[in-house]
Design a protein around this motif. Structure first.
Motif, short mmCIF file in Angstrom:
data_model
loop_
_atom_site.label_atom_id
_atom_site.label_comp_id
_atom_site.label_asym_id
_atom_site.label_seq_id
_atom_site.Cartn_x
_atom_site.Cartn_y
_atom_site.Cartn_z
N TRP A 35 -19.31 38.14 -6.92
CA TRP A 35 -20.75 38.26 -6.73
C TRP A 35 -21.05 38.44 -5.24
N TRP A 69 -28.87 31.28 -8.37
CA TRP A 69 -28.01 32.13 -9.20
C TRP A 69 -27.24 33.16 -8.38
N GLU A 74 -21.58 34.86 -14.20
CA GLU A 74 -22.07 33.76 -15.04
C GLU A 74 -20.87 33.02 -15.64
N GLU A 114 -27.86 25.11 -16.20
CA GLU A 114 -27.85 25.81 -14.92
C GLU A 114 -26.50 25.66 -14.20
N LYS A 117 -23.82 27.80 -16.27
CA LYS A 117 -24.02 29.25 -16.22
C LYS A 117 -23.96 29.79 -14.78
N HIS A 118 -24.58 29.09 -13.85
CA HIS A 118 -24.73 29.64 -12.50
C HIS A 118 -23.98 28.81 -11.44
N CYS A 121 -20.33 29.37 -10.66
CA CYS A 121 -20.06 30.60 -9.89
C CYS A 121 -20.45 30.40 -8.43
N TRP A 225 -34.72 38.42 -16.66
CA TRP A 225 -33.89 37.23 -16.48
C TRP A 225 -34.10 36.23 -17.60
#
Ligand code: 5GP
Length: 247
Positions: A35, A69, A74, A114, A117-118, A121, A225
């Motif tokens: 990312w 994020w 993800e 949260e 998922k985020h 990462c 989103w």
């Protein structure tokens, strides 16, 4: 204070905010999850309730955190479960600034979501490589960005009168020195205009503010989103007052 001076102060204090919070744990495995930018997502609780068609009890009347994020990544580390104990110290601030707007009696399911998922990462960065650092760092960025008071200063308040999206974006860009992304609920049947729902401010991996979208970059339009939320169309938008102050 002039916007440029405010920006300089903001940038240095944002870095400081992250360095000072939380304790580290080893880096997660994340080989397939590249990312480039971190997106600080603020949402407007009144619109969150509208989006899920829920009559929330007294939603906060200020912008709260939806999440921090990484883009294009993800669920980077499924073997790093959410552990509430790690963020217990942050509980008062979490409840205040990162509430589960939809389930105000049980926030931790939202925080778990949260994180899984985020957060797993974002944890590729040393500055965010533990749950305490991820949640604490997010709170730090939120506090330093001061979106609520900046909107107030700009005279952008919930109102029965509509705003032009370009006016909001331009005003925020002049304060932060970077291009934000503003997301809306498209008008439902019988509604005249879209409803403002999220404001995103973006960061580089070394936690400097950057444009959310660079000129010519794909993906500016139509990226949703959440169910129903889309990048706002240029044109008028409703910034809905909280129910108790609606006139
Ligand atoms: P993401 O899954 O990427 O973190 O965010 C999108 C989802 O979050 C959508 O399904 C949206 O409905 C949900 N969402 C947005 N705000 C809240 C909230 O305050 N609480 C809960 N439980 N879900 C939320």
């Amino acid at each position: 204070m002039k916007p440029a001076a405010a920006r300089g102060l903001l940038l240095s204090s944002l870095c400081l905010a992250l360095c000072c919070r939380g304790g580290a744990r080893g880096s997660p495995t994340s080989d397939n999850h590249e990312w480039k930018k971190l997106i600080m997502v603020h949402h407007w609780p009144v619109t969150v309730c509208k989006e899920v068609e829920k009559d929330c009890r007294d939603p906060p009347d200020y912008w709260t955190i939806h999440g921090l994020w990484p883009d294009r990544a993800e669920e980077c580390n499924g073997s790093w479960p959410f552990n509430f104990e790690e963020i217990k110290d942050l509980l008062p601030e979490m409840k205040m600034y990162w509430p589960d707007v939809i389930h105000p009696l049980n926030h931790s399911h939202f925080w778990k979501h949260e994180w899984e998922k985020h957060g797993t990462c974002a944890a590729q960065l040393d500055a965010l490589n533990s749950q305490k650092k991820y949640f604490g760092g997010s709170l730090g960025l939120y506090e330093k960005l001061e979106l609520n008071s900046i909107l107030q200063k700009l005279g952008i308040k919930p109102s029965i009168n509509y705003y032009q999206i370009s006016d909001i974006k331009d005003a925020l860009a002049s304060m932060y020195g970077v291009v934000p992304k503003v997301q809306c609920l498209p008008p439902k049947q019988g509604e005249e205009v879209q409803t403002i729902g999220q404001i995103e401010l973006c960061f580089t991996k070394d936690l400097r503010l950057r444009n959310c979208t660079e000129p010519g970059e794909l993906g500016e339009s139509g990226r949703a989103w959440g169910p129903g939320l889309e990048v706002c169309e240029d044109g008028p938008a409703f910034y809905p007052p909280p129910p108790q102050s609606a006139r």
